[in-house]
Write an enzyme that holds these catalytic residues in place. Structure first.
Site, mmCIF file in Angstrom:
data_model
loop_
_atom_site.group_PDB
_atom_site.id
_atom_site.type_symbol
_atom_site.label_atom_id
_atom_site.label_comp_id
_atom_site.label_asym_id
_atom_site.label_seq_id
_atom_site.Cartn_x
_atom_site.Cartn_y
_atom_site.Cartn_z
ATOM 1 N N GLU A 115 -17.125 -39.776 12.866
ATOM 2 C CA GLU A 115 -16.507 -39.237 11.644
ATOM 3 C C GLU A 115 -16.364 -37.734 11.862
ATOM 4 O O GLU A 115 -17.323 -36.979 11.699
ATOM 5 C CB GLU A 115 -17.413 -39.533 10.427
ATOM 6 C CG GLU A 115 -17.619 -41.024 10.174
ATOM 7 C CD GLU A 115 -16.380 -41.711 9.607
ATOM 8 O OE1 GLU A 115 -15.467 -41.010 9.137
ATOM 9 O OE2 GLU A 115 -16.319 -42.950 9.641
ATOM 10 N N CYS A 168 -15.018 -32.036 4.693
ATOM 11 C CA CYS A 168 -14.214 -32.507 5.838
ATOM 12 C C CYS A 168 -12.798 -32.885 5.427
ATOM 13 O O CYS A 168 -11.870 -32.710 6.198
ATOM 14 C CB CYS A 168 -14.902 -33.681 6.512
ATOM 15 S SG CYS A 168 -15.184 -35.060 5.393
HETATM 16 P P1 NAD Z 1 -21.867 -30.347 14.197
HETATM 17 O O1 NAD Z 1 -21.046 -31.229 15.070
HETATM 18 O O2 NAD Z 1 -22.163 -28.983 14.655
HETATM 19 O O3 NAD Z 1 -23.293 -31.028 13.900
HETATM 20 C C1 NAD Z 1 -23.418 -32.325 13.348
HETATM 21 C C2 NAD Z 1 -24.776 -32.905 13.718
HETATM 22 O O4 NAD Z 1 -24.847 -33.073 15.125
HETATM 23 C C3 NAD Z 1 -25.977 -32.041 13.329
HETATM 24 O O5 NAD Z 1 -27.021 -32.875 12.838
HETATM 25 C C4 NAD Z 1 -26.403 -31.423 14.656
HETATM 26 O O6 NAD Z 1 -27.770 -31.137 14.742
HETATM 27 C C5 NAD Z 1 -26.076 -32.533 15.619
HETATM 28 N N1 NAD Z 1 -25.848 -32.095 16.994
HETATM 29 C C6 NAD Z 1 -25.489 -30.858 17.441
HETATM 30 N N2 NAD Z 1 -25.361 -30.872 18.793
HETATM 31 C C7 NAD Z 1 -25.638 -32.148 19.184
HETATM 32 C C8 NAD Z 1 -25.649 -32.800 20.442
HETATM 33 N N3 NAD Z 1 -25.373 -32.156 21.576
HETATM 34 N N4 NAD Z 1 -25.956 -34.114 20.468
HETATM 35 C C9 NAD Z 1 -26.211 -34.793 19.328
HETATM 36 N N5 NAD Z 1 -26.235 -34.228 18.112
HETATM 37 C C10 NAD Z 1 -25.940 -32.917 18.038
HETATM 38 O O7 NAD Z 1 -21.119 -30.361 12.791
HETATM 39 P P2 NAD Z 1 -21.467 -29.515 11.492
HETATM 40 O O8 NAD Z 1 -21.127 -28.088 11.725
HETATM 41 O O9 NAD Z 1 -22.826 -29.862 11.020
HETATM 42 O O10 NAD Z 1 -20.412 -30.151 10.448
HETATM 43 C C11 NAD Z 1 -19.107 -29.680 10.280
HETATM 44 C C12 NAD Z 1 -18.110 -30.619 10.936
HETATM 45 O O11 NAD Z 1 -18.312 -31.939 10.471
HETATM 46 C C13 NAD Z 1 -16.680 -30.282 10.565
HETATM 47 O O12 NAD Z 1 -15.869 -30.411 11.707
HETATM 48 C C14 NAD Z 1 -16.309 -31.352 9.549
HETATM 49 O O13 NAD Z 1 -14.950 -31.641 9.446
HETATM 50 C C15 NAD Z 1 -17.075 -32.507 10.064
HETATM 51 N N6 NAD Z 1 -17.313 -33.463 9.003
HETATM 52 C C16 NAD Z 1 -16.690 -34.666 9.051
HETATM 53 C C17 NAD Z 1 -16.887 -35.577 8.026
HETATM 54 C C18 NAD Z 1 -16.249 -36.940 8.036
HETATM 55 O O14 NAD Z 1 -16.666 -37.767 7.242
HETATM 56 N N7 NAD Z 1 -15.261 -37.195 8.877
HETATM 57 C C19 NAD Z 1 -17.711 -35.240 6.956
HETATM 58 C C20 NAD Z 1 -18.310 -33.993 6.942
HETATM 59 C C21 NAD Z 1 -18.107 -33.104 7.974
#
Ligand code: NAD
Length: 480
Positions: free
Chosen positions: A225, A259
């Site tokens: 997502e 998002c």
């Molecule tokens: P992010 O990708 O930085 O982090 C998301 C999660 O992944 C966090 O829990 C983080 O600790 C973890 N993470 C970070 N590095 C990792 C790795 N190498 N391996 C595994 N896990 C890891 O995203 P964010 O900044 O927390 O969120 C913002 C993004 O999320 C935006 O791009 C937004 O559009 C997207 N988003 C999408 C939806 C959806 O439903 N499609 C909903 C909300 C947010």
């Protein structure tokens, strides 16, 4: 089983705990891999109870993490929206669990066929910071309705919310049923390398790629997502006042850190001025004084605040017209940023390349419907698309001519909380869907079963083959 514990025990107790918990979930699932409907209902009820009981704590934890989050936004975006998904699962789990009969072709009768939904096992959920409760718990609802054990990794950027989530889940569920694992990126990477039976990741496209890569090592299926640039297309037939209010609401809710927030607006060139006026009026009527209202949320971190102000500065330096709908200078100390409109920015700017994820709204003029479609299709597939207007032909042209994860017509964001619609992205905005029945199927193995009839004589098709076999095959071909 898992070897992570052996390799990491001495190094990092958090990683060792991760593998211990995983093995506990595996063992718990093995001892009861088809929980009864009433047991699944009990688990869903517990989750609703724990959300209701912790309402005030949730509002306060999210607000601490953001600097400020409007109370109503947390009530709506974290609590009501999550309970919506849980209630849907609670009402339907009995129906969803039932075996589904499918038609059997004439030449295979009197055998019969059906699909049996079956729990997958241990499911992992990785959640981002922008809706720390909703995005951890709304996948949990269909995952437990499907009978799975679940491990959740929330974001390190919202520590108060993540700690509270852990406390709530620990109170509501025994070890081996649902657990929460807090930690940084390193823990996230270790989490995504666990051999889950399914992994749902919500977050950025860049991290999504890493998660998919880690999961591929175990052939763990993933639902991704992700985000992207979601356009709001205003048609010349639109009611501008209504469209502007919807766009401003979708973009200003959680200060644009959603998002599916409209990332930018596409408007017919000859009405751009009217669109900007309508957006300004809508914003000022909803947030008459951004400085003093508690209805407007802060940007989550200094890093994100600087990123957003740099996007605006960069656009202004390129010659684009920038209109701040409030006095941003007075808001900086609280990481608040009033809605900022950027008119006709160049596509080369970072503003038009990256997902904005904040209260900046570019307005891109278009000359024709085809021009608007081409603009959308020149970028990655968006997570959401919005269209405003009354003209049925142009609406159909846009729907048929673009590919987006989900669509709301004449409003923004609402398709996300319509639990009867599958939710997910496409292309760079994600893969796979959840919510409602679609979520139940994502977290189930929909096991196909063909049951042969004792009256069927398949021996006639078995070796040694003869001219008679060929005759029978030729006869069967007439029915397929
Ligand atoms: P992010 O990708 O930085 O982090 C998301 C999660 O992944 C966090 O829990 C983080 O600790 C973890 N993470 C970070 N590095 C990792 C790795 N190498 N391996 C595994 N896990 C890891 O995203 P964010 O900044 O927390 O969120 C913002 C993004 O999320 C935006 O791009 C937004 O559009 C997207 N988003 C999408 C939806 C959806 O439903 N499609 C909903 C909300 C947010």
């Amino acid at each position: 089983m898992l070897t992570l514990a052996e390799t990491n025990d001495a190094v990092d107790p958090a990683l060792a705990e991760l593998s211990r918990a995983f093995n506990a979930h595996k063992a718990a699932f093995a001892s009861d891999f088809n929980p009864s409907c009433s047991e699944r209902e009990r688990r869903l009820d517990r989750l609703v109870d724990v959300l209701n009981q912790n309402e005030d704590k949730i509002v306060s934890a999210v607000s601490k993490d953001f600097g400020h989050r409007a109370r109503m936004e947390t009530m709506f975006g974290e609590i009501v929206a999550t309970i919506g998904g849980l209630s849907m699962a609670r009402r339907n789990v009995g129906k969803w669990m039932k075996r589904r009969r499918v038609p059997t072709p004439l030449h295979m009768r009197p055998g019969h066929s059906y699909i049996v939904p079956q729990a997958l096992g241990v499911v992992g959920i990785i959640a981002p910071w922008n809706y720390p409760f909703f995005l951890a718990l709304s996948p949990l609802a269909p995952a437990i309705a499907a009978g799975n054990r679940v491990m959740i990794k929330p974001s390190e950027l919202t520590p108060h919310s993540s700690d509270l989530l852990k406390e709530m889940i620990t109170e509501a569920f025994p070890d081996g049923e649902v657990t929460v694992h807090t930690g940084d990126v390193e823990l996230g990477a270790a989490f995504s390398s666990l051999p889950f039976d399914h992994l749902l990741f919500t977050g950025s496209t860049a991290v999504g790629k890493k998660v998919a890569e880690a999961a591929a090592q175990n052939l763990t299926p993933v639902t991704l997502e992700l985000g992207g640039k979601s356009p709001a297309i205003i048609d010349q037939s639109a009611n501008l006042e209504k469209a502007a209010r919807s766009i401003v609401f979708g973009k200003s809710f959680n200060a644009g850190q959603t998002c599916v927030a409209p990332d930018y607006v596409l408007a017919p060139r000859w009405i751009v001025g009217a669109v900007v006026n309508a957006l300004g009026q809508a914003f000022e009527s909803m947030y008459p004084d951004v400085n003093s209202t508690s209805d407007y949320s802060s940007i989550v971190s200094d890093r994100h605040f600087s990123r957003l102000t740099a996007l605006v500065a960069d656009a202004a330096a390129s010659g684009a017209t920038v209109i701040e709908l409030g006095n941003n200078a007075s808001l900086e100390s609280r990481r608040k940023m009033a809605l900022t409109i950027v008119i006709d920015p160049s596509r080369e700017l970072a503003l038009m390349q990256e997902e904005i994820f904040g209260p900046i709204l570019p307005i891109v003029p278009y000359e024709s419907v085809k021009g608007a479609i081409d603009y959308v299709n020149a970028g990655d597939r968006p997570l959401a698309l919005y269209w405003f207007g009354d003209d049925a032909d142009r609406k159909s042209q846009i729907l048929a001519g673009t590919v987006a994860g989900g669509v709301t017509i004449n409003d923004t964001n609402w398709h996300v909380v319509q639990e009867n619609l599958p939710f997910g992205g496409v292309g760079a905005s994600g893969q796979g869907v959840y919510h409602g029945a679609a979520g139940f199927e994502t977290f189930s193995h929909m096991k196909p079963v063909f049951e042969q009839s004792r009256f069927t004589n398949t021996k006639m098709l078995q070796p040694p083959y003869s001219p008679q076999t060929e005759k029978i095959l030729n006869f069967l071909r007439r029915f397929i």
